[in-house]
Design an enzyme around this catalytic site. Structure first.
Site, PDB file in Angstrom:
ATOM      1  N   HIS A 311      35.185  37.447  40.069  1.00  0.00           N
ATOM      2  CA  HIS A 311      36.094  37.006  41.127  1.00  0.00           C
ATOM      3  C   HIS A 311      35.274  36.490  42.297  1.00  0.00           C
ATOM      4  O   HIS A 311      34.220  37.013  42.590  1.00  0.00           O
ATOM      5  CB  HIS A 311      36.981  38.176  41.595  1.00  0.00           C
ATOM      6  N   ASP A 368      43.695  39.332  35.736  1.00  0.00           N
ATOM      7  CA  ASP A 368      44.152  38.669  34.514  1.00  0.00           C
ATOM      8  C   ASP A 368      43.718  39.369  33.226  1.00  0.00           C
ATOM      9  O   ASP A 368      44.155  38.987  32.141  1.00  0.00           O
ATOM     10  CB  ASP A 368      43.627  37.215  34.479  1.00  0.00           C
TER      11      ASP A 368
END
Ligand code: CMC
Length: 436
Positions: A311, A368
């Site tokens: 991320h 996700d």
């Protein structure tokens, strides 16, 4: 908030002072709004890794500590104690609704849940294998043709008009999402029902049919509420920045959100949830072990990614992924589903979390990684995963679009560049043409 501090830049023998600001959680920023005016130079910041594009009171995120709060409320608290619609209200209006406001909000979402009948025909014109994200973005932008009067981004537009457009979008996007799924499987559309709440209504539109009613299980409702809450906002991510950037040209709310949907579709952003399941299916089909797959990712030097990992902002475990992982275990147990994809995902996580490549780069599972396993358990096909992300992110996009519109520093967003092309040159004799 301004401070007494300044940051001094020495450039070409001169010194310049720039104001230093802090946020309510003590984040520090050097305000370089006057950099070019004072020095003649621009700031170059690939991927905007160091650039704050706005001040915002919506979401606080600390990527080092793994903290995420909407309007001050920790997501863990909201996921446990609220429903998605209240969180949407919180993000858009800045406070939790009281009992009256909750009822009103619910009634409004019902009132605006139908689509104009003419919009139904659009769905029939798409090819059979059309990706639902393409349909969703086109349909959301099309809303501006049916409701042109209440979607402007004019500063003088009354708040009431904007609020109606926001409510309309919240409610209709759910209907559009369910219709796009029904279209993809060739089943008749199921209309929204006033007796069902937001998430139950969505599930009913997705899974009931004229010949078969759908039993809404509480575990599924809870899992869906949690997933939507955890996706509801994430400060200045790629799709939200797209919404703000497009909105900064004073584009209407529907078109701005359409831009956000397109940005979200990308596999590095919201599209990663579909890519995770593709990746797990590829591993299973290849006959390779999970360890071999991880080794391939490492040796590809960035060419192959472990989707659902890494991320831009989190350099620790994504707090949303922690909650989703727990919810995933709960829902699969409650529905008595044994999904080999979950076993494979857990093995992948366990291998990656012990591997120097991932440890040294702070690559942890993100939102996700496990969400797709829950969607599969609920019966949502992988092509719809990013649509689900968009449904969740919608209140965040609306809140950020509204905030930017009300910002006293509202400005057309228009970055600069460093030009690296050829210097001035003229069309040569051999390159000239007189043809029209
Ligand atoms: N698998 C393998 N290597 C990775 C991954 C990954 N998922 N993510 C980053 N790296 C490596 C990258 O190759 C680089 O290595 P090196 O230093 O040797 O060049 C290093 O880690 C730093 O990566 P980066 O690309 O500079 O990091 P970034 O902040 O630009 O990228 C990211 C963030 C999300 C685009 C990236 O981690 C990624 O592509 N992840 C996979 C896609 C994904 O799951 N996206 C969903 C993000 S969460 C949902 C959302 O909010 O969008």
């Amino acid at each position: 908030m301004p401070t007494n501090e300044t940051a001094t830049l020495t450039f070409r023998g001169k010194t310049f002072d720039f104001p230093v600001l802090t946020g309510t959680e003590n984040e520090v920023a050097i305000d370089i709004s006057k950099l070019r005016k004072h020095t003649g130079a621009v700031a170059l910041d690939y991927g905007y890794v160091n650039t704050g594009a706005c001040k915002s009171a919506i979401t606080y995120l600390d990527g080092e500590q793994g903290i995420l709060r909407y309007r001050g409320y920790p997501v863990e608290d909201l996921a446990q104690n609220s429903r998605f619609v209240e969180v949407a209200y919180l993000l858009i209006n800045g406070r939790m609704p009281d009992k009256n406001e909750r009822e009103q909000w619910s009634a409004l979402l019902n009132r605006h849940s139908m689509m104009h009948e003419d919009m139904r025909h659009f769905f029939y014109s798409y090819p059979e294998r059309a990706h639902p994200m393409a349909i969703l973005s086109a349909m959301v932008v099309s809303l501006s043709t049916f409701y042109p009067e209440l979607s402007q981004h004019r500063p003088e537009e009354p708040d009431e008009a904007i609020n109606i457009a926001a409510t309309r979008l919240m409610s209709k996007m759910r209907t559009i999402a369910a219709f796009s799924y029904k279209k993809s499987i060739g089943e008749p559309f199921v209309y929204p029902r006033h007796d069902l709440k937001y998430c139950a209504n969505f599930l009913n539109m997705m899974f009931s049919s004229p010949v078969c009613s759908y039993e809404i299980k509480p575990e599924v409702l809870q899992a869906l509420n949690i997933l939507l809450i955890l996706h509801a906002d994430h400060e200045q991510n790629c799709s939200t920045s797209a919404v703000r950037l497009v909105g900064s040209a004073r584009v209407n709310l529907y078109a701005s959100v359409g831009a956000g949907i397109c940005a979200l579709w990308g596999p590095l952003h919201g599209g990663a949830n579909q890519m995770v399941i593709n990746m797990l299916e590829d591993i299973a089909a290849s006959g390779k072990s999970v360890q071999q797959y991880v080794d391939d990712v490492k040796s590809s030097k960035g060419g192959k990614l472990l989707y659902g990992f890494g991320h831009r902002v989190y350099k620790t475990y994504d707090p949303r992924a922690k909650i989703i992982k727990a919810s995933c275990d709960r829902v699969l147990k409650a529905l008595k589903i044994n999904d080999p994809m979950l076993d494979m995902a857990q093995e992948l996580e366990s291998i990656a979390m012990r591997d120097e490549y991932f440890i040294s780069r702070n690559l942890y599972p993100n939102v996700d990684f496990y969400s797709g396993i829950i969607y599969r358990a609920i019966g949502i096909p992988k092509e719809m995963f990013t649509v689900m992300f968009a449904l969740g992110r919608l209140p965040g996009w609306i809140a950020q679009w509204k905030e930017s519109r009300e910002d006293p520093m509202f400005k057309l967003q228009r970055p600069r560049q460093i030009y690296i092309g050829p210097n001035v040159r003229m069309v040569k004799e051999a390159e000239r043409t007189s043809e029209l």
